[in-house]
Scaffold this active site. Structure first.
Site, PDB file in Angstrom:
ATOM      1  N   LYS A 108       0.816  -1.215   0.000  1.00  0.00           N
ATOM      2  CA  LYS A 108       0.000   0.000   0.000  1.00  0.00           C
ATOM      3  C   LYS A 108       0.848   1.263   0.000  1.00  0.00           C
ATOM      4  O   LYS A 108       0.472   2.258  -0.623  1.00  0.00           O
ATOM      5  CB  LYS A 108      -0.958   0.011   1.201  1.00  0.00           C
ATOM      6  CG  LYS A 108      -2.109  -0.960   1.030  1.00  0.00           C
ATOM      7  CD  LYS A 108      -3.181  -0.738   2.079  1.00  0.00           C
ATOM      8  CE  LYS A 108      -4.320  -1.723   1.891  1.00  0.00           C
ATOM      9  NZ  LYS A 108      -5.301  -1.659   2.972  1.00  0.00           N
ATOM     10  N   LYS A 158     -12.007  -5.140  -2.249  1.00  0.00           N
ATOM     11  CA  LYS A 158     -13.180  -4.289  -2.367  1.00  0.00           C
ATOM     12  C   LYS A 158     -12.872  -2.839  -2.686  1.00  0.00           C
ATOM     13  O   LYS A 158     -13.737  -2.121  -3.126  1.00  0.00           O
ATOM     14  CB  LYS A 158     -14.046  -4.403  -1.116  1.00  0.00           C
ATOM     15  CG  LYS A 158     -13.387  -4.016   0.198  1.00  0.00           C
ATOM     16  CD  LYS A 158     -14.454  -3.980   1.277  1.00  0.00           C
ATOM     17  CE  LYS A 158     -14.180  -4.896   2.444  1.00  0.00           C
ATOM     18  NZ  LYS A 158     -13.006  -4.511   3.231  1.00  0.00           N
ATOM     19  N   LYS A 218      -5.570 -10.141  -5.885  1.00  0.00           N
ATOM     20  CA  LYS A 218      -6.718 -10.472  -5.051  1.00  0.00           C
ATOM     21  C   LYS A 218      -7.958  -9.655  -5.431  1.00  0.00           C
ATOM     22  O   LYS A 218      -7.840  -8.494  -5.780  1.00  0.00           O
ATOM     23  CB  LYS A 218      -6.311 -10.181  -3.591  1.00  0.00           C
ATOM     24  CG  LYS A 218      -7.393 -10.323  -2.568  1.00  0.00           C
ATOM     25  CD  LYS A 218      -6.912  -9.913  -1.178  1.00  0.00           C
ATOM     26  CE  LYS A 218      -7.355  -8.484  -0.850  1.00  0.00           C
ATOM     27  NZ  LYS A 218      -7.456  -8.202   0.591  1.00  0.00           N
TER      28      LYS A 218
HETATM   29  P1  AMP Z   1     -11.204  -7.017   4.316  1.00  0.00           P
HETATM   30  O1  AMP Z   1     -12.004  -6.864   3.068  1.00  0.00           O
HETATM   31  O2  AMP Z   1      -9.757  -6.761   4.063  1.00  0.00           O
HETATM   32  O3  AMP Z   1     -11.767  -6.325   5.475  1.00  0.00           O
HETATM   33  O4  AMP Z   1     -11.280  -8.578   4.660  1.00  0.00           O
HETATM   34  C1  AMP Z   1     -12.286  -9.203   5.431  1.00  0.00           C
HETATM   35  C2  AMP Z   1     -12.048 -10.698   5.378  1.00  0.00           C
HETATM   36  O5  AMP Z   1     -12.257 -11.201   4.048  1.00  0.00           O
HETATM   37  C3  AMP Z   1     -10.616 -11.083   5.754  1.00  0.00           C
HETATM   38  O6  AMP Z   1     -10.647 -12.291   6.503  1.00  0.00           O
HETATM   39  C4  AMP Z   1      -9.957 -11.318   4.420  1.00  0.00           C
HETATM   40  O7  AMP Z   1      -8.884 -12.219   4.495  1.00  0.00           O
HETATM   41  C5  AMP Z   1     -11.097 -11.888   3.598  1.00  0.00           C
HETATM   42  N1  AMP Z   1     -10.908 -11.593   2.165  1.00  0.00           N
HETATM   43  C6  AMP Z   1     -10.882 -10.364   1.588  1.00  0.00           C
HETATM   44  N2  AMP Z   1     -10.690 -10.460   0.251  1.00  0.00           N
HETATM   45  C7  AMP Z   1     -10.584 -11.785  -0.021  1.00  0.00           C
HETATM   46  C8  AMP Z   1     -10.375 -12.537  -1.226  1.00  0.00           C
HETATM   47  N3  AMP Z   1     -10.255 -11.941  -2.405  1.00  0.00           N
HETATM   48  N4  AMP Z   1     -10.317 -13.878  -1.127  1.00  0.00           N
HETATM   49  C9  AMP Z   1     -10.459 -14.505   0.064  1.00  0.00           C
HETATM   50  N5  AMP Z   1     -10.666 -13.853   1.227  1.00  0.00           N
HETATM   51  C10 AMP Z   1     -10.724 -12.518   1.202  1.00  0.00           C
END
Ligand code: AMP
Ligand code: TRP
Length: 334
Positions: free
Chosen positions: A114, A202, A199
Protein backbone atom coordinates in the site's frame (compact mmCIF):
# COMPACT_ATOMS: atom_id res chain seq x y z
CA UNK A 1 -14.34 -27.11 29.33
CA UNK A 2 -14.58 -23.56 28.03
CA UNK A 3 -15.50 -23.11 24.39
CA UNK A 4 -13.00 -21.83 21.88
CA UNK A 5 -13.20 -18.08 21.46
CA UNK A 6 -13.27 -16.85 17.87
CA UNK A 7 -12.81 -13.27 16.69
CA UNK A 8 -12.77 -11.86 13.19
CA UNK A 9 -13.54 -8.63 11.42
CA UNK A 10 -14.21 -6.89 8.16
CA UNK A 11 -13.17 -3.35 7.18
CA UNK A 12 -15.79 -0.94 5.84
CA UNK A 13 -13.57 0.39 3.06
CA UNK A 14 -15.85 -0.67 0.21
CA UNK A 15 -18.79 -2.89 -0.64
CA UNK A 16 -18.24 -6.49 0.45
CA UNK A 17 -17.19 -8.90 -2.27
CA UNK A 18 -17.46 -12.53 -3.23
CA UNK A 19 -13.87 -12.82 -1.91
CA UNK A 20 -14.97 -11.63 1.54
CA UNK A 21 -17.85 -14.09 1.47
CA UNK A 22 -15.97 -17.19 0.34
CA UNK A 23 -12.76 -16.38 2.21
CA UNK A 24 -14.36 -15.39 5.49
CA UNK A 25 -18.05 -14.57 6.05
CA UNK A 26 -19.51 -17.86 4.88
CA UNK A 27 -17.38 -19.88 7.28
CA UNK A 28 -18.27 -17.53 10.14
CA UNK A 29 -21.97 -18.08 9.54
CA UNK A 30 -22.06 -21.74 8.54
CA UNK A 31 -19.51 -23.13 10.97
CA UNK A 32 -17.76 -20.80 13.39
CA UNK A 33 -20.77 -19.33 15.17
CA UNK A 34 -22.10 -22.83 15.83
CA UNK A 35 -18.97 -24.41 17.21
CA UNK A 36 -17.45 -21.62 19.28
CA UNK A 37 -18.05 -18.51 21.30
CA UNK A 38 -17.62 -16.11 18.41
CA UNK A 39 -17.41 -12.34 17.94
CA UNK A 40 -17.60 -10.64 14.55
CA UNK A 41 -16.76 -7.03 14.17
CA UNK A 42 -17.07 -4.23 11.64
CA UNK A 43 -13.59 -2.81 12.15
CA UNK A 44 -14.34 0.79 11.29
CA UNK A 45 -11.20 2.25 12.89
CA UNK A 46 -9.17 0.28 10.37
CA UNK A 47 -10.99 2.08 7.55
CA UNK A 48 -9.35 5.36 8.62
CA UNK A 49 -5.83 4.21 7.75
CA UNK A 50 -6.30 5.39 4.17
CA UNK A 51 -7.88 8.51 2.71
CA UNK A 52 -11.58 8.30 3.50
CA UNK A 53 -14.86 10.11 3.18
CA UNK A 54 -16.60 10.23 6.60
CA UNK A 55 -20.13 9.86 5.20
CA UNK A 56 -19.06 6.88 3.11
CA UNK A 57 -17.38 5.08 6.00
CA UNK A 58 -20.54 5.59 8.08
CA UNK A 59 -22.72 4.23 5.28
CA UNK A 60 -20.45 1.27 4.56
CA UNK A 61 -20.21 0.37 8.25
CA UNK A 62 -23.97 0.07 8.47
CA UNK A 63 -24.07 -1.88 5.24
CA UNK A 64 -21.34 -4.27 6.41
CA UNK A 65 -23.15 -4.87 9.71
CA UNK A 66 -26.40 -5.52 7.84
CA UNK A 67 -24.60 -7.93 5.51
CA UNK A 68 -23.09 -9.83 8.42
CA UNK A 69 -26.64 -10.55 9.52
CA UNK A 70 -27.76 -11.22 5.95
CA UNK A 71 -25.16 -13.96 5.44
CA UNK A 72 -26.59 -15.71 8.47
CA UNK A 73 -24.78 -14.53 11.59
CA UNK A 74 -27.33 -15.02 14.34
CA UNK A 75 -27.09 -12.66 17.34
CA UNK A 76 -28.46 -15.43 19.54
CA UNK A 77 -25.39 -17.52 18.70
CA UNK A 78 -22.63 -14.95 18.30
CA UNK A 79 -21.76 -11.32 19.00
CA UNK A 80 -21.89 -8.80 16.16
CA UNK A 81 -20.65 -5.27 16.84
CA UNK A 82 -18.79 -2.20 15.62
CA UNK A 83 -15.17 -1.76 16.73
CA UNK A 84 -15.36 1.97 17.57
CA UNK A 85 -18.23 1.29 20.00
CA UNK A 86 -15.86 -0.58 22.29
CA UNK A 87 -13.02 1.61 23.64
CA UNK A 88 -10.97 -1.40 24.77
CA UNK A 89 -9.63 -1.83 21.21
CA UNK A 90 -7.79 1.48 21.16
CA UNK A 91 -6.79 1.21 24.82
CA UNK A 92 -5.06 -2.07 24.13
CA UNK A 93 -3.69 -0.99 20.74
CA UNK A 94 -1.41 1.46 22.52
CA UNK A 95 0.07 -1.29 24.65
CA UNK A 96 0.59 -3.34 21.49
CA UNK A 97 2.50 -0.41 19.96
CA UNK A 98 4.66 -0.51 23.07
CA UNK A 99 5.24 -4.23 22.56
CA UNK A 100 5.99 -4.28 18.82
CA UNK A 101 9.09 -2.94 17.10
CA UNK A 102 8.94 -0.57 14.15
CA UNK A 103 10.91 -3.09 12.06
CA UNK A 104 8.31 -5.80 12.37
CA UNK A 105 5.56 -3.37 11.40
CA UNK A 106 7.50 -2.27 8.31
CA UNK A 107 7.88 -5.87 7.20
CA UNK A 108 4.14 -6.39 6.72
CA UNK A 109 3.40 -7.16 3.08
CA UNK A 110 0.18 -5.17 3.07
CA UNK A 111 1.99 -2.12 4.43
CA UNK A 112 4.74 -2.40 1.84
CA UNK A 113 2.29 -2.80 -1.05
CA UNK A 114 0.00 0.00 0.00
CA UNK A 115 2.84 2.45 0.69
CA UNK A 116 4.44 1.71 -2.64
CA UNK A 117 1.14 2.36 -4.43
CA UNK A 118 0.50 5.54 -2.50
CA UNK A 119 4.01 6.93 -2.98
CA UNK A 120 3.84 6.18 -6.72
CA UNK A 121 0.80 8.45 -6.85
CA UNK A 122 2.72 11.14 -4.98
CA UNK A 123 0.50 10.79 -1.94
CA UNK A 124 1.43 10.52 1.72
CA UNK A 125 0.96 7.50 3.96
CA UNK A 126 -0.92 7.78 7.25
CA UNK A 127 1.03 6.71 10.32
CA UNK A 128 -1.92 4.50 11.27
CA UNK A 129 -1.29 2.36 8.18
CA UNK A 130 2.03 1.40 9.74
CA UNK A 131 0.65 0.80 13.21
CA UNK A 132 -2.50 -0.97 11.96
CA UNK A 133 -1.31 -4.48 12.92
CA UNK A 134 -1.00 -3.29 16.54
CA UNK A 135 -4.68 -2.36 16.49
CA UNK A 136 -5.54 -5.65 14.82
CA UNK A 137 -3.56 -7.53 17.48
CA UNK A 138 -5.51 -5.62 20.14
CA UNK A 139 -8.81 -6.56 18.44
CA UNK A 140 -7.86 -10.21 18.72
CA UNK A 141 -6.06 -10.34 22.07
CA UNK A 142 -8.61 -8.30 24.03
CA UNK A 143 -11.04 -11.20 23.78
CA UNK A 144 -8.77 -14.10 24.73
CA UNK A 145 -9.22 -15.33 21.17
CA UNK A 146 -8.01 -18.81 20.27
CA UNK A 147 -8.90 -18.83 16.57
CA UNK A 148 -9.07 -16.12 13.92
CA UNK A 149 -10.87 -17.21 10.74
CA UNK A 150 -9.54 -15.07 7.88
CA UNK A 151 -8.62 -15.19 4.21
CA UNK A 152 -5.01 -15.90 3.30
CA UNK A 153 -4.03 -12.24 3.00
CA UNK A 154 -4.48 -11.76 6.76
CA UNK A 155 -2.38 -14.71 7.89
CA UNK A 156 0.75 -12.58 8.30
CA UNK A 157 -1.03 -10.14 10.61
CA UNK A 158 -2.25 -13.00 12.77
CA UNK A 159 1.32 -14.38 12.93
CA UNK A 160 2.49 -11.00 14.20
CA UNK A 161 -0.33 -11.01 16.75
CA UNK A 162 0.96 -14.35 18.04
CA UNK A 163 4.47 -12.94 18.41
CA UNK A 164 3.16 -9.93 20.32
CA UNK A 165 1.08 -12.09 22.65
CA UNK A 166 4.03 -14.34 23.45
CA UNK A 167 6.35 -11.37 23.99
CA UNK A 168 3.88 -9.54 26.21
CA UNK A 169 3.30 -12.67 28.31
CA UNK A 170 7.02 -13.23 28.71
CA UNK A 171 7.73 -9.66 29.73
CA UNK A 172 4.78 -8.91 31.96
CA UNK A 173 3.26 -12.24 32.96
CA UNK A 174 0.61 -14.46 31.46
CA UNK A 175 -2.11 -12.12 30.14
CA UNK A 176 -3.08 -13.15 26.60
CA UNK A 177 -4.13 -16.33 24.85
CA UNK A 178 -1.88 -16.99 21.84
CA UNK A 179 -4.26 -17.18 18.84
CA UNK A 180 -3.97 -18.94 15.52
CA UNK A 181 -5.35 -18.15 12.07
CA UNK A 182 -7.73 -20.56 10.36
CA UNK A 183 -7.92 -20.22 6.58
CA UNK A 184 -10.61 -21.94 4.45
CA UNK A 185 -9.51 -24.93 2.34
CA UNK A 186 -10.95 -23.60 -0.89
CA UNK A 187 -11.21 -19.97 -1.97
CA UNK A 188 -8.87 -18.61 0.70
CA UNK A 189 -7.81 -16.14 -1.98
CA UNK A 190 -10.38 -15.27 -4.62
CA UNK A 191 -8.73 -13.37 -7.45
CA UNK A 192 -9.93 -10.38 -9.48
CA UNK A 193 -11.81 -11.60 -12.57
CA UNK A 194 -10.07 -9.06 -14.81
CA UNK A 195 -6.66 -9.44 -13.22
CA UNK A 196 -6.43 -12.99 -11.89
CA UNK A 197 -2.97 -12.50 -10.45
CA UNK A 198 -4.22 -10.04 -7.85
CA UNK A 199 -6.72 -10.47 -5.05
CA UNK A 200 -10.36 -9.53 -5.51
CA UNK A 201 -10.24 -6.50 -3.22
CA UNK A 202 -13.18 -4.29 -2.37
CA UNK A 203 -11.37 -0.99 -2.76
CA UNK A 204 -9.87 -1.47 -6.24
CA UNK A 205 -10.67 1.32 -8.65
CA UNK A 206 -11.77 -0.92 -11.52
CA UNK A 207 -14.91 -2.79 -10.53
CA UNK A 208 -15.51 -5.01 -13.58
CA UNK A 209 -13.41 -7.82 -12.07
CA UNK A 210 -15.09 -7.67 -8.66
CA UNK A 211 -18.33 -9.41 -7.78
CA UNK A 212 -20.06 -7.55 -4.95
CA UNK A 213 -22.43 -9.39 -2.65
CA UNK A 214 -25.22 -7.00 -3.57
CA UNK A 215 -24.69 -7.05 -7.35
CA UNK A 216 -27.86 -7.81 -9.34
CA UNK A 217 -27.87 -11.29 -10.95
CA UNK A 218 -27.47 -9.76 -14.41
CA UNK A 219 -24.40 -7.85 -13.29
CA UNK A 220 -22.89 -10.99 -11.74
CA UNK A 221 -23.45 -12.91 -14.97
CA UNK A 222 -21.86 -10.19 -17.06
CA UNK A 223 -18.78 -9.94 -14.83
CA UNK A 224 -18.21 -13.70 -14.77
CA UNK A 225 -18.83 -14.16 -18.51
CA UNK A 226 -16.27 -11.40 -19.22
CA UNK A 227 -13.67 -12.83 -16.85
CA UNK A 228 -10.17 -12.91 -18.32
CA UNK A 229 -9.16 -16.45 -19.21
CA UNK A 230 -5.80 -17.72 -20.36
CA UNK A 231 -4.13 -18.65 -23.63
CA UNK A 232 -5.15 -22.10 -24.82
CA UNK A 233 -8.65 -23.43 -24.66
CA UNK A 234 -8.55 -26.66 -22.69
CA UNK A 235 -9.73 -26.48 -19.10
CA UNK A 236 -6.98 -27.43 -16.63
CA UNK A 237 -6.47 -26.42 -13.01
CA UNK A 238 -3.08 -24.71 -12.82
CA UNK A 239 -2.87 -21.66 -10.57
CA UNK A 240 0.56 -20.58 -11.79
CA UNK A 241 0.16 -21.05 -15.55
CA UNK A 242 -3.60 -20.58 -15.92
CA UNK A 243 -4.61 -18.18 -13.14
CA UNK A 244 -7.82 -17.00 -14.83
CA UNK A 245 -9.27 -20.46 -15.37
CA UNK A 246 -8.02 -21.68 -11.98
CA UNK A 247 -9.81 -18.78 -10.29
CA UNK A 248 -13.11 -19.71 -11.99
CA UNK A 249 -12.63 -23.35 -10.99
CA UNK A 250 -11.89 -22.31 -7.40
CA UNK A 251 -15.01 -20.17 -7.29
CA UNK A 252 -17.18 -22.90 -8.80
CA UNK A 253 -15.73 -25.45 -6.37
CA UNK A 254 -16.32 -23.12 -3.44
CA UNK A 255 -19.94 -22.68 -4.51
CA UNK A 256 -20.36 -26.29 -3.53
CA UNK A 257 -19.73 -28.21 -6.71
CA UNK A 258 -16.64 -30.20 -5.66
CA UNK A 259 -12.91 -30.11 -6.15
CA UNK A 260 -11.31 -27.69 -8.66
CA UNK A 261 -9.00 -30.29 -10.26
CA UNK A 262 -11.83 -32.77 -10.72
CA UNK A 263 -14.15 -30.06 -12.01
CA UNK A 264 -11.62 -29.15 -14.69
CA UNK A 265 -12.08 -32.60 -16.26
CA UNK A 266 -15.78 -31.97 -16.70
CA UNK A 267 -15.31 -29.01 -19.04
CA UNK A 268 -13.92 -28.76 -22.51
CA UNK A 269 -14.56 -25.08 -23.12
CA UNK A 270 -14.08 -21.84 -21.21
CA UNK A 271 -17.57 -20.73 -22.23
CA UNK A 272 -19.32 -23.62 -20.49
CA UNK A 273 -17.19 -23.18 -17.37
CA UNK A 274 -18.02 -19.48 -17.20
CA UNK A 275 -21.72 -20.10 -17.68
CA UNK A 276 -21.89 -22.65 -14.85
CA UNK A 277 -19.75 -20.50 -12.58
CA UNK A 278 -21.96 -17.48 -13.21
CA UNK A 279 -25.12 -19.42 -12.36
CA UNK A 280 -23.54 -20.96 -9.27
CA UNK A 281 -22.52 -17.53 -7.96
CA UNK A 282 -25.95 -16.04 -8.71
CA UNK A 283 -27.60 -18.84 -6.72
CA UNK A 284 -25.06 -18.57 -3.91
CA UNK A 285 -25.71 -14.85 -3.47
CA UNK A 286 -29.48 -14.87 -4.01
CA UNK A 287 -30.48 -15.57 -0.37
CA UNK A 288 -27.94 -13.02 0.89
CA UNK A 289 -29.41 -10.27 -1.31
CA UNK A 290 -32.93 -11.18 -0.31
CA UNK A 291 -32.20 -11.18 3.39
CA UNK A 292 -30.27 -7.92 3.08
CA UNK A 293 -33.26 -6.26 1.38
CA UNK A 294 -35.47 -7.31 4.31
CA UNK A 295 -33.02 -6.13 6.95
CA UNK A 296 -32.60 -2.74 5.31
CA UNK A 297 -36.29 -2.15 5.99
CA UNK A 298 -35.69 -2.65 9.70
CA UNK A 299 -32.77 -0.41 10.76
CA UNK A 300 -33.95 -0.43 14.40
CA UNK A 301 -33.38 -4.16 14.54
CA UNK A 302 -29.85 -3.79 13.18
CA UNK A 303 -29.20 -0.99 15.70
CA UNK A 304 -30.41 -3.13 18.56
CA UNK A 305 -28.17 -6.04 17.53
CA UNK A 306 -25.16 -3.69 17.43
CA UNK A 307 -26.05 -2.12 20.77
CA UNK A 308 -26.30 -5.51 22.51
CA UNK A 309 -23.22 -6.73 20.69
CA UNK A 310 -21.09 -3.79 21.87
CA UNK A 311 -22.26 -4.29 25.42
CA UNK A 312 -21.35 -7.97 25.38
CA UNK A 313 -18.01 -7.29 23.73
CA UNK A 314 -17.15 -4.61 26.29
CA UNK A 315 -17.90 -6.92 29.17
CA UNK A 316 -15.58 -9.58 27.75
CA UNK A 317 -12.72 -7.25 26.79
CA UNK A 318 -12.58 -4.88 29.75
CA UNK A 319 -11.17 -7.20 32.47
CA UNK A 320 -8.38 -8.45 30.23
CA UNK A 321 -7.42 -4.99 29.01
CA UNK A 322 -7.49 -3.71 32.61
CA UNK A 323 -5.23 -6.61 33.59
CA UNK A 324 -2.83 -5.73 30.76
CA UNK A 325 -2.71 -2.09 31.95
CA UNK A 326 -1.80 -3.23 35.43
CA UNK A 327 0.73 -5.77 34.14
CA UNK A 328 2.77 -3.12 32.25
CA UNK A 329 2.98 -0.94 35.33
CA UNK A 330 0.24 1.64 34.85
CA UNK A 331 -1.16 2.87 38.10
CA UNK A 332 -4.79 1.96 38.69
CA UNK A 333 -7.16 4.91 39.00
CA UNK A 334 -8.50 5.32 42.50
P1 AMP B 1 -11.20 -7.02 4.32
O1 AMP B 1 -12.00 -6.86 3.07
O2 AMP B 1 -9.76 -6.76 4.06
O3 AMP B 1 -11.77 -6.32 5.48
O4 AMP B 1 -11.28 -8.58 4.66
C1 AMP B 1 -12.29 -9.20 5.43
C2 AMP B 1 -12.05 -10.70 5.38
O5 AMP B 1 -12.26 -11.20 4.05
C3 AMP B 1 -10.62 -11.08 5.75
O6 AMP B 1 -10.65 -12.29 6.50
C4 AMP B 1 -9.96 -11.32 4.42
O7 AMP B 1 -8.88 -12.22 4.49
C5 AMP B 1 -11.10 -11.89 3.60
N1 AMP B 1 -10.91 -11.59 2.17
C6 AMP B 1 -10.88 -10.36 1.59
N2 AMP B 1 -10.69 -10.46 0.25
C7 AMP B 1 -10.58 -11.78 -0.02
C8 AMP B 1 -10.38 -12.54 -1.23
N3 AMP B 1 -10.26 -11.94 -2.41
N4 AMP B 1 -10.32 -13.88 -1.13
C9 AMP B 1 -10.46 -14.50 0.06
N5 AMP B 1 -10.67 -13.85 1.23
C10 AMP B 1 -10.72 -12.52 1.20
N1 TRP C 1 -7.11 -6.54 8.89
C1 TRP C 1 -8.29 -7.28 8.52
C2 TRP C 1 -8.52 -7.13 7.02
O1 TRP C 1 -8.03 -6.23 6.41
C3 TRP C 1 -9.50 -6.84 9.25
C4 TRP C 1 -9.32 -7.03 10.71
C5 TRP C 1 -9.09 -6.06 11.64
C6 TRP C 1 -9.35 -8.25 11.42
N2 TRP C 1 -9.00 -6.59 12.87
C7 TRP C 1 -9.14 -7.94 12.78
C8 TRP C 1 -9.54 -9.58 11.02
C9 TRP C 1 -9.08 -8.92 13.75
C10 TRP C 1 -9.47 -10.56 12.01
C11 TRP C 1 -9.25 -10.24 13.36
O2 TRP C 1 -9.23 -7.92 6.48
Amino acid sequence: MTRTRIFSGVKPTGHLTLGNYLGALRGWADEDQHRADALFCVVDLHALTVEHDPARVRRLSRQAATLLLAVGLDPRLCTVFVQSHVDEHTRLAYLMECTASDGEMRRMIQYKEKTERERARGGSVRLSLLTYPALMAADILAYGTGEVPVGEDQAQHVELTRDLAVRFNQRYGQTFVVPKATVPKVAARVMDLQEPTSKMGKSHARTSGIVYLLDEPEVVRKKVMRAVTDAGSDVVYDRAERPGVANLLDILAACGAGDPTELADEYDSYGALKKDTAEAVVELLRPVRERHAELVKDPEYVDSVLRDGAERARAIARPRVDAAYRAVGLMPAV
